[in-house]
Design an enzyme around this catalytic site. Structure first.
Site, PDB file in Angstrom:
ATOM      1  N   THR A  97      54.109  37.734  33.237  1.00 54.45           N
ATOM      2  CA  THR A  97      53.219  37.783  32.075  1.00 54.45           C
ATOM      3  C   THR A  97      51.933  38.484  32.498  1.00 54.45           C
ATOM      4  OG1 THR A  97      52.211  35.695  32.679  1.00 54.45           O
ATOM      5  CG2 THR A  97      54.087  35.575  31.203  1.00 54.45           C
ATOM      6  N   GLU A 146      58.142  35.037  27.694  1.00 48.63           N
ATOM      7  CA  GLU A 146      58.960  33.845  27.929  1.00 48.63           C
ATOM      8  C   GLU A 146      60.140  33.753  26.961  1.00 48.63           C
ATOM      9  OE1 GLU A 146      55.744  34.085  27.776  1.00 48.63           O
ATOM     10  OE2 GLU A 146      54.708  32.780  29.190  1.00 48.63           O
ATOM     11  N   LYS A 174      36.855  27.506  15.682  1.00 50.51           N
ATOM     12  CA  LYS A 174      36.701  26.141  15.198  1.00 50.51           C
ATOM     13  C   LYS A 174      35.283  25.979  14.669  1.00 50.51           C
ATOM     14  CE  LYS A 174      40.217  24.679  18.364  1.00 50.51           C
ATOM     15  NZ  LYS A 174      40.319  25.199  19.710  1.00 50.51           N
ATOM     16  N   TRP A 196      39.428  25.193  10.919  1.00 54.77           N
ATOM     17  CA  TRP A 196      39.936  26.302  11.725  1.00 54.77           C
ATOM     18  C   TRP A 196      39.926  27.587  10.906  1.00 54.77           C
ATOM     19  CZ3 TRP A 196      44.655  24.945  15.311  1.00 54.77           C
ATOM     20  CH2 TRP A 196      44.277  23.885  16.168  1.00 54.77           C
TER      21      TRP A 196
END
Ligand code: AMP
Length: 539
Positions: A187, A331, A438, A443
């Site tokens: 990654t 992944e 936030k 959110w």
């Protein structure tokens, strides 16, 4: 009493995908624009023979099951041969992203213990810089013929063509357990060290079957497929394998991924579909618009790796290309969802269809998804509730390479993305969990705000980040790049938000920069932006 089925068993090995193409699509072409500057063309039959020559050469040099072989290479036929030749003998093809910092590359090569590293000539100076720091590498092989090897080089080198030349390609691929490792990809590691994901023959093969389906990437022998996404970015999203599986013509674009280079190659080779990150398609559309060109054969572009802003999909449609939105991650090998039709889709209005197409899409058969709240409980698929996105399936990682513990949470892989899922199963990424803003307990989706900024006619690129705020904890800031010649003001862009989002979601300010920093996989580097502007509202 159990009753075993009585069907033939053959392990799902990547070598069998190439063997199938060499037998059933023998004359279909693989065309590569080489780093040397010219165009190389050969067939699946040739690719198979040379992959077997490579397998023989590696075998003769003592490379065997489980050994890691690194590559630092663009998309091209020799890289294809490495994909198949290395994995075909049970060794592991470890694709290294050359755009990472040299220290990260050294870390990755040492962590994976690559025994040989194959590299394109364009990475020769990188190899000279890092070779002494990679004590486990026994051999550096340049992907060229003998005559192209540099005269004075700090490291002993061998040429790829010489390495394989002494072998005749009469080789039978070995058979082994399909769960053995085949490819390794790290990654990009925006936080902490890069982590390796070790794909098996089985996981890649199943993803190829899943990705070829009509509601996934709809791959076919009649297509000419150009993976623009690099072969060092999650195996070019599996396309070198899935295109081979269906026997499509493959066009590998090498190092030049600017709009003009892609357009000329696509026209010359009759490319019909491609795949890449949004930044590549922004460059492509920009070139087509500037030159007034439209595509003649190129009809479908898979857009993934980062959210496809609706204005990009619209701009691509104008030049004759349909953007197909897809989501995934290293992944997940990487394909998790693709946005395509479902029952009821055809009956919807154009506006409703566009709203659906802005989502990341439905799970590829073989992948299961769910969203969970902070207490871990599953959230409803109502298209409104946003939660942590979890995935499981045949091509989802269980643990990172070398890690002692599984990365799973009760059998599910936590993706780190925040998403909604609607009643038809369309998943919509609202944010990366670490990028969510936030504000006063609510959110705000950074992706939604940057998509609006980018739909402003005078904004070329934009990223939205959370900045610390004395009253609201965090507030959104847009970091934007103006179009050439534009002097649009922050006020103009802020006014553009009116009526598009709730008032309290409108960004607090816009700062203009010359360009946005990109990660090694071509995504906006929000971490760098946060380091630079994170205190903007405190100042
Ligand atoms: P990587 O492993 O480098 O391919 O990065 C995977 C991450 O990229 C995902 O977890 C998402 O955060 C992001 N990503 C990939 N595709 C999309 C997409 N279509 N929309 C939004 N984010 C995406």
């Amino acid at each position: 009493m159990e009753l075993p089925g009585q069907m033939m068993y053959a392990p799902m090995l990547l070598s069998s995908i190439l063997e199938q193409a060499a037998r059933h699509s023998a004359e279909v072409e693989i065309v590569s624009r080489r780093v040397e500057g010219d165009v190389h063309r050969y067939t699946y039959r040739d690719c198979h023979t040379r992959s077997k020559q490579l397998a023989q050469a590696l075998d003769a040099r003592g490379i065997g099951a489980g050994d890691r072989i690194g590559t630092l290479a663009w998309n091209g036929y020799r890289h294809m041969e490495l994909y198949f030749g290395v994995s075909g003998i049970g060794a592991v093809c470890h694709t290294i992203n050359p755009r990472l910092f040299p220290e990260q590359i050294v870390y990755i090569i040492n962590h994976s213990r690559d025994r040989f590293v194959f590299f394109d000539a364009s990475f020769a100076s990188l190899v000279e810089q890092i070779a002494a720091l990679c004590p486990h590498v026994e051999k550096w092989v340049m992907l060229c013929d003998e005559a192209a090897l540099p005269n004075a080089f700090a490291v002993p080198l061998e040429s790829y063509e010489t390495l394989i030349a002494g072998h005749d390609g009469h080789f039978t691929w070995p058979s082994f357990d399909e769960r053995q490792a085949a490819l390794l990809c790290y990654t990009s590691g925006t936080t902490g060290d890069p982590k390796g994901v070790l794909y098996s023959h089985r996981s890649i093969t199943l993803m190829c079957y899943g990705s070829a389906l009509p509601d996934t990437l709809a791959l076919s022998a009649t297509e000419t497929i150009a993976p623009v996404v690099p072969m060092f970015h999650v195996n070019a999203w599996g396309l070198p394998f899935s295109a081979t599986l269906v026997g499509a013509k493959l066009v590998l674009p090498g190092a030049k991924l600017d709009g003009e280079s892609l357009c000329s190659l696509f026209e010359q080779e009759g490319v019909t579909m491609s795949a890449g990150v949004p930044t590549v398609w922004l460059g492509f559309v920009d070139y087509m618009r500037r030159t007034g060109k439209t595509s003649t054969t190129f009809r479908r572009a898979v857009v993934g790796g980062a959210a496809c802003p609706p204005h990009l999909a619209a701009a691509m449609a104008e030049v004759g290309v349909k953007a197909v939105h897809a989501w995934g991650m290293t992944e997940l090998s990487p394909l998790g969802t693709v946005c395509s039709g479902s029952r009821g889709y055809a009956g919807k209005s154009a506006e409703e269809q566009a709203a659906i197409e802005a989502k990341q899409g439905r799970a590829v058969p073989g992948i299961d998804l769910k969203i969970v709240g902070s207490d871990g409980a599953e959230l409803p698929w109502d298209g409104q509730s946003a939660g942590d996105l979890m995935a499981r399936g045949h091509w989802v990682a269980d643990r990172y390479f070398g890690a002692e513990h599984s990365a799973l949470d009760d059998g599910w892989f936590p993706t780190g993305d925040v998403a909604t899922i609607d009643p038809d199963g369309y998943m919509h990424i609202t944010d990366r969990s670490k990028d969510v803003i936030k504000s006063g307990g609510e959110w705000i989706s950074s992706i939604e705000l940057e998509n609006i900024a980018m739909s402003h006619p005078e904004i070329e690129k934009a990223a939205c980040i959370a900045c610390a705020h004395p009253k609201w904890d965090e507030r959104p800031l847009i970091v934007a790049v103006r179009r050439e010649g534009s002097s649009v003001s922050a006020r103009d862009v802020l006014d553009f938000y009116a009526g598009k989002v709730a008032k309290w979601c409108v960004p607090d300010d816009i700062v203009f920069v010359d360009d946005l920093p990109l990660t090694a996989t071509g995504k906006v580097q929000k971490l760098t932006l946060r380091q630079r502007f994170g205190g903007y509202f405190l100042a």
